[in-house]
Design a protein around this motif. Sequence first.
Motif, PDB file in Angstrom:
ATOM      1  N   ILE A   1      -7.124   0.069   2.187  1.00 15.60           N
ATOM      2  CA  ILE A   1      -7.453   1.371   1.594  1.00 15.60           C
ATOM      3  C   ILE A   1      -8.887   1.352   1.075  1.00 15.60           C
ATOM      4  O   ILE A   1      -9.251   0.461   0.298  1.00 15.60           O
ATOM      5  N   SER A   2      -9.709   2.325   1.507  1.00 21.24           N
ATOM      6  CA  SER A   2     -11.078   2.375   0.977  1.00 21.24           C
ATOM      7  C   SER A   2     -11.262   3.542   0.013  1.00 21.24           C
ATOM      8  O   SER A   2     -12.124   3.497  -0.861  1.00 21.24           O
TER       9      SER A   2
ATOM     10  N   GLY B   1       0.791  -1.224   0.000  1.00 20.58           N
ATOM     11  CA  GLY B   1       0.000   0.000   0.000  1.00 20.58           C
ATOM     12  C   GLY B   1       0.824   1.275   0.000  1.00 20.58           C
ATOM     13  O   GLY B   1       0.320   2.339  -0.302  1.00 20.58           O
ATOM     14  N   GLY B   2       2.096   1.191   0.363  1.00 16.51           N
ATOM     15  CA  GLY B   2       2.889   2.422   0.531  1.00 16.51           C
ATOM     16  C   GLY B   2       2.402   3.190   1.747  1.00 16.51           C
ATOM     17  O   GLY B   2       2.423   4.422   1.775  1.00 16.51           O
ATOM     18  N   SER B   3       1.988   2.446   2.763  1.00 21.01           N
ATOM     19  CA  SER B   3       1.368   3.051   3.948  1.00 21.01           C
ATOM     20  C   SER B   3       2.387   3.699   4.885  1.00 21.01           C
ATOM     21  O   SER B   3       3.489   3.192   5.042  1.00 21.01           O
ATOM     22  N   ALA B   4       1.951   4.774   5.523  1.00 20.96           N
ATOM     23  CA  ALA B   4       2.779   5.427   6.539  1.00 20.96           C
ATOM     24  C   ALA B   4       2.643   4.650   7.849  1.00 20.96           C
ATOM     25  O   ALA B   4       2.154   5.160   8.857  1.00 20.96           O
ATOM     26  N   SER B   5       3.064   3.400   7.802  1.00 20.28           N
ATOM     27  CA  SER B   5       3.036   2.543   8.988  1.00 20.28           C
ATOM     28  C   SER B   5       4.125   2.999   9.953  1.00 20.28           C
ATOM     29  O   SER B   5       5.008   3.778   9.579  1.00 20.28           O
ATOM     30  N   ASP B   6       4.081   2.477  11.169  1.00 17.25           N
ATOM     31  CA  ASP B   6       5.134   2.812  12.130  1.00 17.25           C
ATOM     32  C   ASP B   6       6.505   2.483  11.547  1.00 17.25           C
ATOM     33  O   ASP B   6       7.470   3.234  11.731  1.00 17.25           O
ATOM     34  N   ASP B   7       6.604   1.364  10.848  1.00 15.88           N
ATOM     35  CA  ASP B   7       7.912   0.968  10.323  1.00 15.88           C
ATOM     36  C   ASP B   7       8.360   1.851   9.157  1.00 15.88           C
ATOM     37  O   ASP B   7       9.548   2.133   9.015  1.00 15.88           O
ATOM     38  N   ALA B   8       7.393   2.303   8.340  1.00 17.96           N
ATOM     39  CA  ALA B   8       7.754   3.229   7.254  1.00 17.96           C
ATOM     40  C   ALA B   8       8.259   4.542   7.857  1.00 17.96           C
ATOM     41  O   ALA B   8       9.237   5.125   7.364  1.00 17.96           O
ATOM     42  N   ILE B   9       7.614   4.998   8.899  1.00 19.22           N
ATOM     43  CA  ILE B   9       8.041   6.247   9.546  1.00 19.22           C
ATOM     44  C   ILE B   9       9.426   6.067  10.185  1.00 19.22           C
ATOM     45  O   ILE B   9      10.284   6.951  10.107  1.00 19.22           O
TER      46      ILE B   9
ATOM     47  N   ASN C   1      -5.669   0.674  -8.748  1.00 24.51           N
ATOM     48  CA  ASN C   1      -5.813  -0.787  -8.791  1.00 24.51           C
ATOM     49  C   ASN C   1      -4.923  -1.471  -7.738  1.00 24.51           C
ATOM     50  O   ASN C   1      -4.351  -2.534  -7.966  1.00 24.51           O
ATOM     51  N   CYS C   2      -4.801  -0.858  -6.568  1.00 23.81           N
ATOM     52  CA  CYS C   2      -3.962  -1.420  -5.492  1.00 23.81           C
ATOM     53  C   CYS C   2      -4.705  -2.566  -4.803  1.00 23.81           C
ATOM     54  O   CYS C   2      -5.893  -2.456  -4.513  1.00 23.81           O
ATOM     55  N   GLY C   3      -3.987  -3.639  -4.529  1.00 22.36           N
ATOM     56  CA  GLY C   3      -4.584  -4.788  -3.846  1.00 22.36           C
ATOM     57  C   GLY C   3      -5.154  -4.427  -2.485  1.00 22.36           C
ATOM     58  O   GLY C   3      -6.062  -5.102  -1.983  1.00 22.36           O
ATOM     59  N   MET C   4      -4.642  -3.350  -1.875  1.00 25.78           N
ATOM     60  CA  MET C   4      -5.104  -2.969  -0.543  1.00 25.78           C
ATOM     61  C   MET C   4      -6.527  -2.415  -0.553  1.00 25.78           C
ATOM     62  O   MET C   4      -7.123  -2.192   0.497  1.00 25.78           O
ATOM     63  N   GLU C   5      -7.066  -2.162  -1.778  1.00 23.95           N
ATOM     64  CA  GLU C   5      -8.453  -1.693  -1.903  1.00 23.95           C
ATOM     65  C   GLU C   5      -9.444  -2.856  -1.930  1.00 23.95           C
ATOM     66  O   GLU C   5     -10.638  -2.632  -1.892  1.00 23.95           O
TER      67      GLU C   5
ATOM     68  N   VAL D   1      -3.758   8.715   0.543  1.00 16.13           N
ATOM     69  CA  VAL D   1      -2.509   9.473   0.368  1.00 16.13           C
ATOM     70  C   VAL D   1      -2.515  10.683   1.313  1.00 16.13           C
ATOM     71  O   VAL D   1      -1.520  10.966   1.988  1.00 16.13           O
ATOM     72  N   ILE D   2      -3.653  11.375   1.353  1.00 19.94           N
ATOM     73  CA  ILE D   2      -3.763  12.540   2.246  1.00 19.94           C
ATOM     74  C   ILE D   2      -3.518  12.107   3.699  1.00 19.94           C
ATOM     75  O   ILE D   2      -2.750  12.741   4.436  1.00 19.94           O
ATOM     76  N   ASP D   3      -4.153  11.015   4.113  1.00 21.01           N
ATOM     77  CA  ASP D   3      -4.016  10.558   5.501  1.00 21.01           C
ATOM     78  C   ASP D   3      -2.573  10.177   5.826  1.00 21.01           C
ATOM     79  O   ASP D   3      -2.061  10.507   6.907  1.00 21.01           O
ATOM     80  N   ASP D   4      -1.912   9.500   4.885  1.00 21.10           N
ATOM     81  CA  ASP D   4      -0.539   9.067   5.160  1.00 21.10           C
ATOM     82  C   ASP D   4       0.414  10.262   5.210  1.00 21.10           C
ATOM     83  O   ASP D   4       1.299  10.339   6.067  1.00 21.10           O
ATOM     84  N   VAL D   5       0.234  11.210   4.277  1.00 21.94           N
ATOM     85  CA  VAL D   5       1.074  12.412   4.299  1.00 21.94           C
ATOM     86  C   VAL D   5       0.825  13.181   5.598  1.00 21.94           C
ATOM     87  O   VAL D   5       1.777  13.618   6.265  1.00 21.94           O
TER      88      VAL D   5
END
Length: 192
Positions: free
Chosen positions: A141-142, A62-70, A92-96, A148-152
């Motif tokens: 991701i819904s 997902g390219g998520s701003a997870s704790d580990d990504a941060i 078309n991300c699998g996380m959707e 993207v806004i939430d992760d940024v």
Amino acid sequence: MSVLDEVLSANDHYAASFGGKSELSLPPARRFAILTCMDARLDPAKYAGLTEGDAHVIRNAGGSASDDAIRSLIISYKLLGTREWFVIHHTNCGMEFFSDDLMEGLCGQSLETAALGPDGFTDVGSGGGSHEAKYIDWLTISDMDQSVIDDVARIRAHPLVPGRIPIYGYVYDVTTGKLNEVAGATEAGRAR
Ligand SMILES: [Zn+2]
């Protein structure tokens, strides 16, 4: 040839012409980082014009701003000097296509790879699953732009992230290869 043999053979060719790359320095030369999805269709080196030594690329589902990504982003600036960051999700991300509940159900039934059909993922195994999946936040991701806004915004608000670092938000289109800006994300990630 097995995948293992293919990879090792490709690596032999790569290493044989490694050349000047042995002299690259540890900090990324172009001083930026990209957080993006692990999707196999995305090649950040190609879509963003990178070569070895240029930039940090942090990837997860997902390219998520997870704790580990941060964690990685903070190391990227604090120890290795990056000054601009990109968060790049994609169409078309699998996380959707699943929810935490669905994942818990699938893993609870079996550990086989689920089938993806028009109605989403379904289990095709025959028992032997685990309920451990319910203890993981799968960061699905819904709404793509909103994700993207939430992760940024999450990265921007982190107490260890300095306000001087601009964070740009984009969605990569898997049908065209184009990066499309998410205006609300770039706004949320503006340096201050
Ligand atoms: Zn993805």
